[in-house]
Design a protein around this motif. Structure first.
Motif, short mmCIF file in Angstrom:
data_model
loop_
_atom_site.label_atom_id
_atom_site.label_comp_id
_atom_site.label_asym_id
_atom_site.label_seq_id
_atom_site.Cartn_x
_atom_site.Cartn_y
_atom_site.Cartn_z
N LYS A 8 0.87 -1.19 0.07
CA LYS A 8 -0.21 0.02 0.03
C LYS A 8 0.83 1.36 -0.07
O LYS A 8 0.21 2.33 -0.42
N ARG A 9 2.17 1.18 0.05
CA ARG A 9 3.06 2.32 0.25
C ARG A 9 2.98 3.10 -0.90
O ARG A 9 3.13 2.45 -2.04
N LYS A 10 2.81 4.35 -1.20
CA LYS A 10 2.98 5.20 -2.25
C LYS A 10 4.31 5.40 -2.71
O LYS A 10 5.34 5.71 -1.89
N VAL A 11 4.43 5.54 -4.03
CA VAL A 11 5.69 5.32 -4.78
C VAL A 11 5.66 6.66 -5.85
O VAL A 11 4.77 6.59 -6.54
N GLN A 12 6.85 7.39 -5.60
CA GLN A 12 6.92 8.23 -6.57
C GLN A 12 8.49 7.66 -7.46
O GLN A 12 9.39 7.72 -6.73
N ALA A 13 8.44 7.11 -8.55
CA ALA A 13 9.58 6.57 -8.95
C ALA A 13 9.73 6.62 -10.65
O ALA A 13 8.97 7.02 -11.33
N ARG A 14 11.04 6.52 -11.03
CA ARG A 14 11.24 6.51 -12.56
C ARG A 14 12.34 5.56 -12.59
O ARG A 14 13.38 5.58 -12.18
N PHE A 15 12.03 4.33 -13.50
CA PHE A 15 12.89 3.27 -13.97
C PHE A 15 13.23 3.29 -15.36
O PHE A 15 12.21 3.38 -16.17
N SER A 16 14.55 2.93 -15.70
CA SER A 16 14.87 2.91 -17.13
C SER A 16 14.29 1.21 -17.22
O SER A 16 14.89 0.50 -16.10
N ASP A 21 16.36 -0.87 -18.70
CA ASP A 21 17.63 -1.69 -18.36
C ASP A 21 17.97 -1.88 -17.11
O ASP A 21 18.82 -2.66 -16.53
N GLN A 22 17.16 -0.95 -16.00
CA GLN A 22 17.61 -1.27 -14.72
C GLN A 22 16.63 -2.43 -13.90
O GLN A 22 16.86 -2.91 -12.73
N LEU A 23 15.56 -3.15 -14.57
CA LEU A 23 14.31 -3.74 -14.27
C LEU A 23 15.25 -5.18 -13.71
O LEU A 23 14.61 -5.89 -13.07
N ALA A 24 16.18 -5.55 -14.21
CA ALA A 24 16.69 -6.96 -13.84
C ALA A 24 17.10 -6.77 -12.42
O ALA A 24 17.17 -7.68 -11.74
N GLY A 25 17.52 -5.63 -11.74
CA GLY A 25 17.91 -5.51 -10.33
C GLY A 25 16.90 -4.76 -9.33
O GLY A 25 17.24 -4.26 -8.31
N VAL A 26 15.72 -4.71 -9.94
CA VAL A 26 14.68 -3.68 -9.16
C VAL A 26 14.40 -4.31 -7.89
O VAL A 26 14.07 -3.88 -6.99
N ALA A 27 14.38 -5.75 -7.69
CA ALA A 27 14.08 -6.57 -6.72
C ALA A 27 14.82 -5.93 -5.42
O ALA A 27 14.47 -5.68 -4.21
N LEU A 28 16.19 -5.90 -5.73
CA LEU A 28 17.29 -5.18 -4.94
C LEU A 28 16.99 -4.00 -4.56
O LEU A 28 17.04 -3.49 -3.24
N LEU A 29 16.47 -3.07 -5.25
CA LEU A 29 16.07 -1.63 -5.14
C LEU A 29 14.93 -1.50 -4.36
O LEU A 29 14.95 -0.69 -3.09
N ASP A 74 16.24 -2.73 -0.65
CA ASP A 74 16.86 -1.60 0.12
C ASP A 74 16.18 -0.56 0.44
O ASP A 74 16.30 0.20 1.41
N ALA A 75 14.89 -0.01 -0.30
CA ALA A 75 14.20 1.26 -0.21
C ALA A 75 13.15 0.91 0.90
O ALA A 75 12.85 1.80 1.71
N TYR A 76 12.63 -0.36 1.05
CA TYR A 76 11.58 -0.64 1.91
C TYR A 76 12.08 -1.91 3.01
O TYR A 76 11.12 -2.13 3.48
N GLY A 77 13.11 -2.46 2.98
CA GLY A 77 13.26 -3.37 3.80
C GLY A 77 12.74 -4.79 3.62
O GLY A 77 12.47 -5.45 4.78
N ALA A 78 12.40 -4.96 2.58
CA ALA A 78 11.66 -6.18 2.09
C ALA A 78 12.66 -7.47 2.11
O ALA A 78 13.78 -7.28 2.02
#
Length: 313
Positions: free
Chosen positions: A275-283, A285-293, A296-300
């Motif tokens: 439910k957390r609100k997000v303001q984000a912009r992803f290229s 070519d970044q999506l392969a590592g988006v799970a790690l982002l 790191d951002a939300y402590g998942a």
């Protein structure tokens, strides 16, 4: 001769939950799971602590089997029941489904197709061109008067129409008509969203005829039609520049959208985090590592499963 048949005993509730959890994992790692399937799995896990625990235990089993799955070089002929029978069979069944049906079954027979992460342009002639986004299926249609038409079966497409005779486009429960227009059309999860980027177009849906001009967007389904609204079209077509833009979206919505562009699937099981609100912009070519982002951002917590599936909890 009399033949006596004794009914099979009903499985214990715990066994039934683990069987259902295994079925969810088979679907999730089959390469055919959709964002709607991910939402349904989240709802299944949320039914009770026992449901969530059954999935966690099955997930741990699959995670432990990852080396065995990777060691198999060719598919073996095991099915779903083989998975239920043992660990090695589970790995083989996963590989069989994953590699014997590439791309799944959606839109078989479509004239214009893109796969996961692919974008392509098609010129149809007579002033009509299509820019297909990831996982999109479009077919040609011939109208009763012989005019050219197309149907967006699934996915997303930017359409440019520069012709004297209106182009007819079917998407879900509605029809679009445009002769001098550029518009973005999306058909995902049984919902259609059309955004007029330039010119004007008409939308016929549920007995209504709605006029859209540049900068206006309409969303509809078989059940309802939302009022047209003015939107930032640059965010709508950011995918044309290999970018995804999210403004005040929930993390669950962000993950569902990202799943359209990357192999495998991100599965968020933490409802509150979703439910957390997000303001984000992803290229892209970044999506392969988006799970790690996200970790790191939300402590998942991230758990990797076969087939590029990452469970976030």
């Amino acid at each position: 001769m009399n033949i006596f048949r004794f009914p099979s005993p009903e499985p214990a509730p715990e066994d039934r939950l683990h069987s259902e959890a295994r079925d969810w994992l088979i679907l999730l790692t089959s390469g055919q799971a959709t964002a709607a399937d991910a939402r349904a799995l989240r709802q299944w896990c949320a039914q009770s602590a026992e449901h969530a625990l059954a999935f966690e235990r099955t997930k741990a089993l699959w995670h432990g089997l990852k080396p065995a799955a990777e060691a198999l070089q060719t598919p073996r002929y095991f099915g779903r029941r083989a998975f239920l029978g043992g660990a090695v069979a589970a790995s083989a069944a996963f590989l069989l489904v994953r590699y014997s049906v590439p791309g799944g079954f959606s839109g078989i027979g479509a004239d214009y197709i893109t796969e996961v992460g692919e974008q392509r342009r098609f010129d149809l002639g007579d002033g009509v061109s299509l820019e297909l986004n990831t996982q999109t299926r479009v077919s040609r249609r011939t109208m009763a008067d012989g005019a050219q038409g197309i149907e967006l079966l699934s996915g997303e497409v930017e359409v440019l129409a520069r012709q004297t005779t209106p182009l007819k486009v079917q998407a879900g429960a509605g029809w679009l008509s445009a002769s001098q227009a550029r518009f973005n059309l999306r058909n995902t999860d049984q919902s259609v969203c059309v955004t007029c980027l330039d010119g004007a177009l008409l939308v016929d849906v549920q007995g209504q005829r709605i006029h859209l001009e540049s900068g206006q967007q309409l969303t509809y389904s078989a059940q309802q039609v939302s009022p047209p609204k003015t939107v930032d079209t640059s965010a709508v077509i950011a995918w044309r520049q290999q970018v995804l833009v999210f403004n005040d979206a929930t993390l669950s919505q962000v993950i569902d959208e990202i799943n359209r562009y990357r192999p495998g699937m991100l599965l968020l099981l933490n409802a509150e985090l979703g439910k957390r609100k997000v303001q984000a912009r992803f290229s892209l070519d970044q999506l392969a590592g988006v799970a790690l982002l996200i970790r790191d951002a939300y402590g998942a917590t991230c758990t990797e499963l076969p087939g590029g599936v990452v469970v976030l909890s």
